[in-house]
Scaffold this motif. Structure first.
Motif, PDB file in Angstrom:
ATOM      1  N   VAL A  82      50.979  70.135   3.378  1.00 51.63           N
ATOM      2  CA  VAL A  82      50.652  71.486   2.931  1.00 51.63           C
ATOM      3  C   VAL A  82      51.898  72.122   2.319  1.00 51.63           C
ATOM      4  CG1 VAL A  82      49.680  73.721   3.590  1.00 51.63           C
ATOM      5  CG2 VAL A  82      49.000  71.660   4.836  1.00 51.63           C
TER       6      VAL A  82
ATOM      7  N   GLY B 266      53.228  78.449   1.633  1.00 53.14           N
ATOM      8  CA  GLY B 266      52.357  79.516   1.153  1.00 53.14           C
ATOM      9  C   GLY B 266      50.882  79.169   1.152  1.00 53.14           C
ATOM     10  N   ASP B 267      50.531  77.876   1.221  1.00 55.84           N
ATOM     11  CA  ASP B 267      49.122  77.483   1.240  1.00 55.84           C
ATOM     12  C   ASP B 267      48.500  77.805   2.596  1.00 55.84           C
ATOM     13  OD1 ASP B 267      49.450  76.609  -1.292  1.00 55.84           O
ATOM     14  OD2 ASP B 267      49.382  74.459  -0.824  1.00 55.84           O
ATOM     15  N   THR B 268      47.218  78.147   2.571  1.00 57.78           N
ATOM     16  CA  THR B 268      46.494  78.495   3.790  1.00 57.78           C
ATOM     17  C   THR B 268      45.966  77.235   4.462  1.00 57.78           C
ATOM     18  OG1 THR B 268      45.847  80.641   2.891  1.00 57.78           O
ATOM     19  CG2 THR B 268      44.544  79.784   4.742  1.00 57.78           C
TER      20      THR B 268
ATOM     21  N   SER C  17      41.741  79.976   7.843  1.00 57.81           N
ATOM     22  CA  SER C  17      41.561  81.407   7.608  1.00 57.81           C
ATOM     23  C   SER C  17      40.880  82.078   8.791  1.00 57.81           C
ATOM     24  CB  SER C  17      40.707  81.637   6.352  1.00 57.81           C
ATOM     25  OG  SER C  17      41.312  81.047   5.216  1.00 57.81           O
TER      26      SER C  17
ATOM     27  N   VAL D 166      54.900  76.752  10.322  1.00 59.10           N
ATOM     28  CA  VAL D 166      53.702  77.487   9.931  1.00 59.10           C
ATOM     29  C   VAL D 166      53.811  78.934  10.407  1.00 59.10           C
ATOM     30  CG1 VAL D 166      52.282  75.416  10.053  1.00 59.10           C
ATOM     31  CG2 VAL D 166      52.393  76.931  12.034  1.00 59.10           C
ATOM     32  N   GLU D 167      53.070  79.781   9.721  1.00 47.03           N
ATOM     33  CA  GLU D 167      53.037  81.217  10.012  1.00 47.03           C
ATOM     34  C   GLU D 167      51.629  81.576  10.450  1.00 47.03           C
ATOM     35  OE1 GLU D 167      54.641  84.823   7.366  1.00 47.03           O
ATOM     36  OE2 GLU D 167      52.808  83.913   6.575  1.00 47.03           O
TER      37      GLU D 167
ATOM     38  N   GLU E 250      49.179  84.627  11.472  1.00 44.09           N
ATOM     39  CA  GLU E 250      49.009  86.078  11.404  1.00 44.09           C
ATOM     40  C   GLU E 250      47.953  86.504  12.408  1.00 44.09           C
ATOM     41  OE1 GLU E 250      48.037  87.169   7.450  1.00 44.09           O
ATOM     42  OE2 GLU E 250      49.915  86.456   6.579  1.00 44.09           O
TER      43      GLU E 250
ATOM     44  N   THR F 144      44.916  83.912  10.686  1.00 43.34           N
ATOM     45  CA  THR F 144      45.102  83.158   9.451  1.00 43.34           C
ATOM     46  C   THR F 144      46.410  82.379   9.571  1.00 43.34           C
ATOM     47  OG1 THR F 144      43.897  84.765   8.109  1.00 43.34           O
ATOM     48  CG2 THR F 144      45.451  83.312   6.969  1.00 43.34           C
TER      49      THR F 144
ATOM     50  N   ARG G 155      49.166  79.904   7.748  1.00 37.88           N
ATOM     51  CA  ARG G 155      49.705  79.448   6.463  1.00 37.88           C
ATOM     52  C   ARG G 155      50.954  78.598   6.704  1.00 37.88           C
ATOM     53  NH1 ARG G 155      48.438  84.873   5.296  1.00 37.88           N
ATOM     54  NH2 ARG G 155      46.794  85.115   3.704  1.00 37.88           N
TER      55      ARG G 155
END
Length: 413
Positions: A285, A288-290, A293, A309-310, A312, A340, A342
């Motif tokens: 990945v 910035g790609d998801t 979701s 990874v981030e 949210e 979400t 990313r």
């Protein structure tokens, strides 16, 4: 002091708590090793000596000081290594000092001591020790460590192939002596002298300074040349096969250990964990790609083999790095995702899909019963924290604002 020591261990051993600082330190040490080896080599060439001069000596001494500090620091935190903790502060340091990596670190620091205390006549020993700093790269190169491990695991086969090569060389030298000695007594004066021709021919180098002139000698030489290709390929094939096996084995062990950390699987047998590990598929990945979701169906869990990874969440943003996992409960209870997710950096993920695990459980009822029992226990214990995320997953994460730097401090105080 305890927190400083723990942070120092994290940076030196790259355990994940201070990833940015560990990467910077690793890059600096690798660059320093390469510079040192380059200066040690070029310093023996008269053409470059005027350009290197005192600047090179200062760099060498400064590098020796850095390597010495690194060695002492690694020795200082040696009692934090999990396998060594049980031996106590002194015992763990003694055992660490006898390991190959620690001995190489010590050899890298010795030139500084020798320059300060030994006479200038020891310059040859100092140059050799400086060149040995190249071995420190093995600590920072998993591939090089795997290659050394492969050579070690196949040492008996390599010794056997070496004996075969030496036998062929001796036989070729003997035959060539018997055939060529009457016509070229000064060239093939004895079997030890003929060994030079045999070694050069078997290794396909063939300098041409010693060649057969008789028909029988040329025939023997041609046979030896053809045998040389196969003989040299023998140890190469052994090492290549062992290296490939070592790489696959290392990757499997890493994957197996990641699966074994998941509470849902921690009570399974080693064979069952291996079966689950086989279901993982790789996914790359971009930053910035998801990955997943919010409000989508949670139908897979993810292991982070590289990158970050981030996630949210409604009230905060958390970050997970290499070796962490998320989405465990999505395997059996397909809830709606509450976050979400990313890729904060480019990521290499291992994905375990719920359908694949369900198929495996259908084929192995005993495995299914153990996994379901653990899942029911975890749900009844109210471990659910954030929808498809559980407390164990969130405990791995790091919480920071989006505008914060990736590494707040090199050492906590």
């Amino acid at each position: 002091m305890g927190r400083f020591k723990t942070s120092l261990f994290s940076v030196l051993e790259n355990t994940g708590r201070h990833r940015a600082a560990a990467r910077v330190l690793r890059s600096l040490l690798i660059a320093l090793i390469v510079i040192n080896v380059g200066l040690a080599v070029l310093g023996t060439e008269p053409l470059f000596q005027p350009f290197i001069g005192k600047v090179g000596d200062v760099i060498q001494v400064a590098s020796g000081f850095v390597f010495l500090v690194e060695y002492l620091a690694r020795l200082y935190v040696a009692d934090l290594h999990p396998p060594l903790r049980r031996y106590g502060p002194l015992g763990s340091r003694l055992r660490y000092a006898l390991q190959a990596d620690a001995i190489i670190d010590l050899l890298a620091a010795l030139p500084l001591v020798m320059v300060l205390f030994l006479p200038s006549s020891a310059v040859t020993v100092i140059v050799i020790l400086r060149l040995l700093r190249f071995l420190k790269l093995a600590r920072y190169s998993p591939a090089l460590r795997s290659l050394l491990s492969a050579i070690g695991s196949e040492r008996h086969a390599l010794i056997g192939s070496t004996v075969i090569i030496l036998g062929v060389v001796l036989m070729a030298a003997t035959l060539m002596f018997l055939v060529e000695h009457p016509g070229q007594p000064e060239v093939f004066s004895s079997i030890p002298v003929a060994l030079w021709w045999a070694i050069a021919t078997v290794t396909t180098v063939g300098y041409g300074d010693v060649v057969p002139v008789s028909g029988a000698g040329k025939f023997v030489g041609g046979v030896v040349m053809l045998m040389g290709y196969g003989l040299i390929a023998l140890p190469v094939g052994i090492v290549a096969s062992a290296f490939s096996r070592e790489i696959h084995s290392r990757d499997f062990v890493v994957t197996w250990s990641m699966v074994a950390r998941v509470p849902l699987f921690e009570d399974l047998t080693a064979a069952d964990i291996a079966e689950v590990a086989k279901l993982l598929r790789a996914q790359r990945v971009r930053a910035g790609d998801t990955i997943a979701s919010r409000e989508s169906e949670a139908d897979a869990m993810y292991f982070i083999s590289d990158g970050e990874v981030e996630i949210e969440l409604p009230h905060e943003t958390i970050y997970m790095g290499e070796g962490n996992y998320f989405g465990e409960m999505a395997l059996l209870h397909r809830r709606t995702r509450t976050a979400t997710i990313r890729a904060f950096h480019d990521c290499e993920l291992l994905v375990l899909e719920a359908d694949a695990l369900t198929d495996l459980m259908g084929r192995k009822p005993e495995l299914a019963s153990r996994i379901l029992a653990e899942a029911d226990q975890r749900l009844s214990s109210a471990l659910q924290a954030e929808g498809d995320l559980v407390k164990e997953e969130l405990a791995q994460a790091e919480t920071r604002r989006r505008d914060e730097p990736e590494e707040k401090e090199l050492f906590d105080t």
